[in-house]
Write an enzyme that holds these catalytic residues in place. Structure first.
Site, PDB file in Angstrom:
ATOM      1  CB  CYS A 325      -0.988  -0.022   1.165  1.00 33.98           C
ATOM      2  SG  CYS A 325      -2.359   1.155   0.975  1.00 33.98           S
ATOM      3  CG  HIS A 425      -3.767  -3.456   3.459  1.00 36.80           C
ATOM      4  ND1 HIS A 425      -2.561  -3.101   4.025  1.00 36.80           N
ATOM      5  CD2 HIS A 425      -4.344  -2.306   3.040  1.00 36.80           C
ATOM      6  CE1 HIS A 425      -2.420  -1.789   3.950  1.00 36.80           C
ATOM      7  NE2 HIS A 425      -3.480  -1.285   3.349  1.00 36.80           N
TER       8      HIS A 425
END
Length: 483
Positions: A325, A425
């Site tokens: 991310c 994630h």
């Protein structure tokens, strides 16, 4: 109208979140329609809800314990610290602004509290039981007038309260007595009893203390929960897990605004990880730049402290580098940010062929994807995204094939030389992928391949719940609730 039960703690880290999860599963297994609730949570670890918003990881886990799909109703207010005593305020899953701690306390809290209580009452109308989690201690004197996560919630819906103390840290009897002394008479009346958590030893030795508490406070001890080894995510602690040391040296950069470090729990259990903050420490077989609540500021922090140069040097000498991310964004060539930091164009670390532009829209989705990175090409992985940036790359890491169950075809991430970045994630919770990746690194060191043990959150919830069920007087709680 359903019932409400609240769990508060004598301090932060008493174990409220996991006890609430266990109680959610206990009452769900007994046939009740149960949901969790926390009016306000402060955390950098969030997860996507069924509505496409975000909630804290604790309420996400508790929803799973209830066998419910996570909803923003379970955590109406989420505060995500940004640094400099400011937080992003997320209400009902959506960011509504960034405020200082003082401004939030004086201007926003009262309005949001009333809305949160409306949500709680709605949940009580829709379900048999709402199990509410408090925050920190209910008797922080300097904050009590502004506290919207503890006794004010209990009083709003007349919820009985279980007070939890962490006996492993010591001082738990004093904490319980002190908490009861600092509560008002009306608040003390709401306390149903006490639970001692994380006990190591013979619980019968505590009996004199229990007798003292019952005489002093007029409330029973409802249970002694032993210290439980588990693999459930710990919301805000990097140090709760027992030390594991494997053959690979895996390092995670401990950014000032690190977020969603639950991503790395599978690596911890499979091999062990180290969190590093100094340039001279960086020399791992695998170096990971994690997610961040403030991507550009954390990139500049690494630059100013020599960590960026150390990562580049380690990569040059053979370290594999991964970005998740915000970490993926930092490893790219450039970031254009007029949203989080408002710094405009910032040069990235440059290990990945990617460019990122921040937008005002936050994407919060469950994803499934097919990996394009050659060592794991064709493998299917799933996870979630919580991000405000849009990245482009000629060499994507994977192709997203499903967004919240809807068919999609969207390249994401980037591949570089001995490096990759992804928005997924939870990528390492895909155990087959993690095993393939770690064994690639092991082979490079001349090590034999290993089997990565698979485990599931569902199994861990059940295991944890069994111990709590055996340790807590659930029948007394049922009787007091009138269920």
């Amino acid at each position: 109208m359903g019932k409400a039960l609240m769990v508060q703690g004598t301090m932060s880290g008493a174990g409220k979140s996991l006890l609430v999860a266990a109680l959610c599963r206990i009452f769900t297994n007994l046939g009740y329609d149960v949901v969790p609730f926390k009016s306000q949570n402060m955390s950098l670890n969030s997860a996507p809800s069924i509505e496409g918003g975000e909630i804290s990881r604790a309420q996400y886990l508790q929803a799973l314990a209830c066998r419910k799909k996570p909803s923003v109703k379970f955590n109406p207010i989420l505060l995500k610290p940004e640094g400099n005593m400011r937080s992003q305020v997320v209400f009902m899953g959506r960011p509504i602004g960034s405020v200082s701690a003082r401004d939030y306390m004086l201007s926003k809290k009262a309005e949001l509290f009333e809305k949160a209580i409306e949500v709680l009452k709605e949940l009580m109308r829709e379900h048999d039981l709402v199990i509410i989690e408090g925050a920190g201690s209910p008797v922080e004197i300097n904050l009590k007038d502004y506290d919207i996560a503890n006794m004010r919630v209990a009083k709003a819906v007349n919820a009985p309260v279980i007070l939890v103390a962490d006996i492993d840290r010591g001082g738990s009897f004093a904490q319980i007595v002190g908490t009861m002394e600092l509560l008002s008479e009306e608040e003390r009346e709401l306390v149903m009893g006490f639970i001692f958590n994380k006990f190591r030893g013979d619980a019968s030795l505590l009996k004199p203390g229990f007798e003292f508490l019952e005489k002093r406070c007029g409330k029973p001890v409802l249970g002694v929960v032993p210290y439980i080894e588990h693999r459930l995510p710990e919301e805000d602690s990097l140090a709760e897990f027992p030390k594991v040391r494997g053959d690979l040296h895996i390092q995670i950069i401990k950014l000032p605004h690190i977020s969603n470090f639950t991503d790395f729990e599978p690596l911890h259990w499979a091999n062990g990880v180290d969190y590093v903050t100094r340039a001279e420490e960086i020399k791992g077989d695998l170096i990971i730049v994690p997610g961040s609540k403030n991507t550009v500021e954390d990139l500049l922090w690494m630059r100013e402290n020599g960590i960026e140069d150390a990562i580049i040097e380690a990569h040059r000498e053979g370290s594999f580098v991964v970005g998740i991310c915000g970490g993926f964004q930092m490893l790219g060539k450039e970031i254009i940010d007029e949203v989080e930091s408002k710094r405009g164009r910032v040069e990235g670390i440059g290990l990945l062929p990617a460019k990122t532009v921040f937008t005002g829209e936050k994407r919060t989705n469950h994803l499934k994807a097919e990996v394009l990175w050659e060592p794991a090409r064709g493998m299917w992985v799933e996870g979630y995204e919580i991000r405000m940036g849009r990245s482009t790359s000629e060499k994507p890491f994977s192709v997203i094939t499903s967004i919240n169950g809807a068919r999609a075809f969207e390249p994401e991430g980037a591949i570089g030389k001995r490096a990759f970045g992804t928005y997924l994630h939870g990528i390492f919770h895909n155990f087959a992928f993690t095993e393939r990746f770690l064994n690639m690194l092991r082979a490079e060191k001349g090590l034999e391949p290993v089997k990565v043990e698979e485990w599931s959150i569902e199994e861990e919830i059940e295991k944890f719940t069994r111990v709590v069920r055996e340790s807590v007087d659930v029948e007394y709680i049922i009787q007091r609730l009138g269920l």
